[in-house]
Design an enzyme around this catalytic site. Sequence first.
Site, PDB file in Angstrom:
ATOM      1  CG  ASP A   8      -1.584   0.984   1.303  1.00 22.34           C
ATOM      2  OD1 ASP A   8      -1.822   1.954   0.478  1.00 22.34           O
ATOM      3  OD2 ASP A   8      -2.399   1.860   2.825  1.00 22.34           O
ATOM      4  CE  LYS A  71      -1.334   6.944  -3.153  1.00 21.51           C
ATOM      5  NZ  LYS A  71      -1.659   6.801  -2.088  1.00 21.51           N
ATOM      6  CD  GLU A 172      -5.004   3.310  -2.337  1.00 21.07           C
ATOM      7  OE1 GLU A 172      -5.847   4.338  -2.108  1.00 21.07           O
ATOM      8  OE2 GLU A 172      -3.966   4.258  -2.081  1.00 21.07           O
ATOM      9  CG  ASP A 195      -9.107   4.928   1.274  1.00 22.93           C
ATOM     10  OD1 ASP A 195      -8.603   5.143   1.916  1.00 22.93           O
ATOM     11  OD2 ASP A 195      -8.279   3.936   0.397  1.00 22.93           O
TER      12      ASP A 195
END
Lengths: 647, 70
Positions: A8, A71, A172, A195
Site C-alpha cells: 500500500d 504521491k 485501493e 477510504d
Amino acid sequence: MSVIIGVDLGTTNSCVAVMEKDGSVKVIDSPEGRPTTPSIIAAAKDGELLVGDSAKRQATQNPQNTIYEVKRLIGSTYEKGLEKDLSYQVSKAKNGDCCIEIDVNGKKEKWSPEKVSSLILQRMKKTAEEYLGHEVTEAVITVPAYFDDAQRQATKDAGKIAGLTVKRIINEPTAASLAFGMDKARGDRKIAVYDLGGGTFDVSIIEIANVDGDHQFEVLATNGDTHLGGANFDECLIDYLAEEFKKENKIDLRKDPVPLQRLKEAAEKAKIELSSAQQTEINLPFITADADGPKHLVMQLTRSKFESLVDKLVDATIKPCQVALKDAKLSVSDIDDVILVGGQTRMPKVQSVVKDFFKKEARKDINPDQAVAVGAALQGGVLSGDVKDVLLLDVTPLSLGIETEGGIMTKLIEKNTTIPSKKSQVFSTAADNQTEVTIHVLQGERDMASANKSLGRFNLSNIPPSPRGMPQIEVSFDIDANGILNVGATDKATGKAQSIVIKAAGGLTDEEIEQMKQDAEQHAEDDKLFKEKVETKNQAESLIAGTKKAMTELGDDKVEADEKTAIETAISELEEALKAEDVATIKEKTEALSQASAKMSERLYAQKQADASSNGAAEQAAPEAEGTDENVVDAEFEEVKDDNKEA
Amino acid sequence: MTFKLFLDVLNKHGVTKIDAKDQAFDHNIHEAMTTIDQPGVESGHVVDVIQEGYKMGDRLLRPARVIIAK
C-alpha cells in the site's frame, strides 16, 4: 517458491503485507517495529539517504531536503501537481512533469517523483525480504481508484526502478474490499468502501458475487477526490492555529519552514488525540522569537471546535458518495455493508457522517491503516496461485475514446467498464481524398474533445485516396488488467496498422527507468559501504575503549612495560586511522591492536574467572537474600566486586 | 531515587537511556524538534533534550526529542 508482496503505497504512510504459506496474511513491521512506514525521503547533510521514520525525525532540521506526500506529484504535470505548502522545491521537468530539487552531498539534484516513490518501495521490499529471509521480486501495488493512466504508469515505473516486477496495479478500495470479503461468510452482497487516507479520498461501490462457489469482486463504481485527505484536515488546523497566533503576536508561523514543521506535527497529534478525547492542549514552547524574546504557542482545542473547522472537508466527501451510488445505479438501501479505510476515518465526526449517509453503522473490524496492504497481499496470493477461488474484476474510472469530426469525443470504452476489456469501432474519413487520419486518444466524460484529458495521438497515413466515408478504419482499444491502454488503428482496405501504448503524457522513457534502476543499485552498494564503514569504526572504538579499561583494571604491575608500549602504539595508530576514515586501514590496525593486547586479555580473563568464583562464593553465602528482594542481591553483588578490587 | 531504582531495573534488562545532550545530531536515535541559534555549540549538535529517549540493546524504543544548534 515466489512470493508476491502487497504494497500500500500511501501518501503519508506505506504498508507492506505478505501471504503466508497457510493462507493467512501478515502485515510486516518496519525495522522500527511499526506496521506502517512514513512515506518520507530525505537527504541528510552527510549525504546519506533516509527513508521512513528516520527521515521523518529529522524533517524539522532539514525541511528543504525532506520529501513528503510525493504521491500527490506522481504522474502529474507541473501545473497540475503544484502545491503551495510543500517545504521542498518543485520545478518543471523537461517532459512537463514535476521534478523535485534536492541537495545531495552539497550537489543540487533533480529527482522525479517516480524515483522518490521507488525509494519507498525499495524500503518496503527490504522490510519484506528481512521478514521472509529471501529475495522478493514481485509485488502488487495499490493506487487510488481515481488515478489516471499516467499516474498508474508512473507508479508501475517506480516499482520497476525499485527492482520489483509489478504484477498488478489494483485500486485501493478494491484491495480493501478483498481484505474484507475474504474473511466473511460467502454470498452476494454490495458494499461501499469509504477510504479517507492521508492525501486522497475514494469511495467505491463493490459487488461481491458468489458464482459457482467462486468469489467474484466487481467494482461497480468509483468516485473521489485526489486532493482531499487527512493532510487537508491537518492543514485546516494549522491555518487556524497560525491565524490565532498571528492575531496575538503578529507573526505568521507559516512563513518560516521550521515552525511550520513543528506546527504540522502538533496539529497531526492534536487531531489524533481528538478522536478519543473531547479536548486537547497544543503546547509548542519557543515556536519563534521576535525583538521581545521567545514566543510560545499554547492553546486549548475542543473536539467540537475542530469539527467545525473541518466541517467543509467532511461534507465534501458526501458528494462523491452520491455520484458513485448513481453510477452504480443503486440507492442507499441496496448497500449491505460500509467499510471504512484510512486513518482519517477514525475521526468520530467522519464515522457519524458516513452513518447518516448510508443509514447504517460502518464496519470497523478491519484495521483501517492495514486493510489495503492486506488486500494487495491477497491479490498477490491470487496471482501466484496460492488462492484459487477469488476472481477480481476492476473497472475503468473514466471513459476512453477518440476525437472525431467537429471536435466531438466518441467514447469507445464507457466509464465503469470492467477491465481487462477490448473494444473496437469502425471509423471513416471526413473529407474526400483524405490520405491521413489522426487518432487522438482522450480520457474524460465531456462530449467536447478539448475539455477532456488528451492521452496521446498518432497518425495513420497512406490511406488510398477515395471519397469521404469510403475507407474503413478500425480503431481498437485494449485496456489490460492494470488499467493501461493500448490503442490501435487499422485501414481495412490496405491492412496498414498503427498503434500506441498510452503512457504518461510526460512520463519516463524506458531508458530513464533503466538509468534510475542502475542508480538505485549503485545506491544500495553505497549504503552497504557506508554501513560497513560505520561498523568497522564502532568495532575499533569499542576495542580501544575495552583495551584501555583492561589496562587500568589490571594495574601497571601486571602489564609488562614493553607490552604496554606495544599496546599504546597500536591504540594511537588505530586512532589515527579512525580519523582518516579509511576502512581498510582501520581494519588492519584493529587487527594489530587485538593481537598486541591478546596476552593481556588472557590474563584479565583469568583474573575475572578468579573473581567470579569468589563472587559465587559470596552469593552462596547469602542465599536468604536472593529469595526475598532482587535489589538487595544486586547491592550485595556490587559490594563484592568492590571488595575484590580493593584486594 | 525511585527513578534511579527504576532505571537500574530497566538497565538490567538491557534498556538504556539515550545520552543526547551535546552529541552530534543522529537521525537514528534523535528526533529534531527545532533548531535554534546557540553561540558556543557546534552546528548540528544537540542543545537541549525535550524528552528523553530509550534504547533496548540496539533497538530504538523511543527517540530522544531534541533541540539542535543552527
